[in-house]
Design an enzyme around this catalytic site. Structure first.
Site, PDB file in Angstrom:
ATOM      1  N   GLU A 152     -51.377  83.823   4.846  1.00  0.00           N
ATOM      2  CA  GLU A 152     -50.692  85.106   5.845  1.00  0.00           C
ATOM      3  C   GLU A 152     -50.274  84.602   6.771  1.00  0.00           C
ATOM      4  OE1 GLU A 152     -52.912  88.845   5.221  1.00  0.00           O
ATOM      5  OE2 GLU A 152     -52.506  89.035   3.237  1.00  0.00           O
ATOM      6  N   ARG A 204     -56.377  91.365  -1.905  1.00  0.00           N
ATOM      7  CA  ARG A 204     -56.493  89.937  -1.269  1.00  0.00           C
ATOM      8  C   ARG A 204     -55.554  88.909  -1.938  1.00  0.00           C
ATOM      9  NH1 ARG A 204     -57.894  92.514   2.256  1.00  0.00           N
ATOM     10  NH2 ARG A 204     -59.662  91.977   3.978  1.00  0.00           N
ATOM     11  N   HIS A 219     -49.176  93.095   5.201  1.00  0.00           N
ATOM     12  CA  HIS A 219     -50.626  93.543   5.216  1.00  0.00           C
ATOM     13  C   HIS A 219     -50.630  94.899   6.079  1.00  0.00           C
ATOM     14  CE1 HIS A 219     -54.778  91.807   4.477  1.00  0.00           C
ATOM     15  NE2 HIS A 219     -54.912  93.124   4.465  1.00  0.00           N
TER      16      HIS A 219
END
Length: 345
Positions: free
Chosen positions: A290, A261, A309
């Site tokens: 993000e 993360r 991601h």
């Protein structure tokens, strides 16, 4: 309830409606689009559930509130807050499409008597593959190489643009859980020396199988590693786990790789370390937020590789995630143990 009383705008046959109403109602954010569950998964999901979207729920709240039994979170959507939980008195379970649960207030959800599950098994191989892909891409400067190869301005390929050797290099894995171990298996095939730091040391036969050495403290791992890969969950204990001190312990020739993360790394300190040569570079599949703001200084640095991601985003893994979610939901609705249940503590 009479057919004309069922609040659907586009109503199929009465028989189909009755079949759907017998299935437990599953709430999803939307179907298709940027934030929706994949349309390819619909036939499988519809075998087990009557699907409704958040839009349908909000438009027919009075009708659906007592009927929703489960929620399937696809990439953190819909947002689970107290208001939503209060409106779903018969909600039994929330199934998450990934491993990390840091986007959920687990204690609050549990307080409503709702069980929770993630999908740790479905994402193992795809996430480990993504970690190794980032390592190799950063080490061999593949993005830069691609840009040179396709540029209309390229007249020759420079012979002095060199990358780093992966074979024989030292990889430090912080977080040797299931995904971390999969990464170690892959790194062994590249003849890498593997160090790892974990809350709990793995069994001796597991270490021997991948040739991994345990580092009781993170400092030893950071000082020795050519590549440092972060594979931990985001918790209060791992928040900004890698900060100024940890970055300065790393070799100036080392590359940091983050597939956990974004908030596991202090991004301000990371930026300074990259700008001043404290470490050579970073490859990360995660940031906070993000995506990063388009004017964020990390996006301007040449020694930064960022992917959106992508960790477990493969066709196979995404379907396996849905399969795992369905298994957990059905178990919860039947009052059985869930294979991937997550508890507040």
């Amino acid at each position: 309830m009479l057919f004309h009383e069922i609040p659907f705008i586009n109503r199929p046959s009465a028989q189909l409606i009755m079949e759907e109403l017998e299935l437990p109602v599953l709430l999803v954010n939307e179907i298709g689009g940027v934030l929706g569950i994949l349309e390819a998964h619909l036939p499988f999901l519809k075998k087990h559930f009557r699907l409704i979207t958040m839009k349908e729920f909000l438009e027919n709240k009075g009708y659906f509130s007592a009927k929703v039994k489960a929620i399937y979170l696809w990439w953190h959507k819909p947002v689970i807050d107290r208001e939503l939980l209060k409106s779903l008195p018969n909600l039994k379970v929330i199934a998450n499409s990934g491993v990390g649960m840091d986007h959920l207030d687990l204690k609050m959800i549990s307080g409503f008597g709702v069980r929770m599950a993630n999908a740790p098994h479905a994402v193992l191989s795809s996430t480990a593959d993504a970690g190794m892909a980032l390592l190799l891409t950063a080490a061999r400067r593949l993005v830069e190489g691609c840009q040179i190869a396709v540029s209309p301005d390229t007249e020759y390929f420079p012979s002095n643009r060199l990358g780093d050797e992966v074979t024989g290099a030292t990889l430090g894995i912080i977080g040797m859980g299931n995904i971390g171990y999969k990464i170690a298996q892959r790194a062994k095939a590249f003849e890498m020396k593997i160090l790892y730091h974990n809350r709990n040391r793995r069994k001796e036969d597991e270490e021997l199988a991948v040739g991994a050495s345990y580092c009781g403290n993170i400092e030893d791992l950071l000082q020795q590693s050519d590549f440092v890969m972060l594979v931990v969950n985001l918790t209060p204990q791992t928040y900004k786990l890698i900060g100024k001190k940890e970055l300065e312990l790393m070799k100036p020739t080392a590359t940091l790789i983050n597939i956990s993360r974004g908030a596991v790394v202090d991004q301000e300190m990371l930026l300074k370390a990259l700008q001043t040569g404290v470490i050579k570079g970073v490859a990360m599949d995660v940031t906070y937020p993000e995506p990063l703001p388009r004017d964020h200084p990390l996006l301007q640095l040449k020694n930064v590789l960022i992917t959106p991601h992508l960790g477990c985003r493969t066709t196979k893994a995404s379907y396996m995630i849905t399969e795992e979610a369905v298994g957990n939901i059905l178990a919860a609705l039947r009052g059985l143990p869930m294979p991937s249940e997550v508890f507040p503590d």
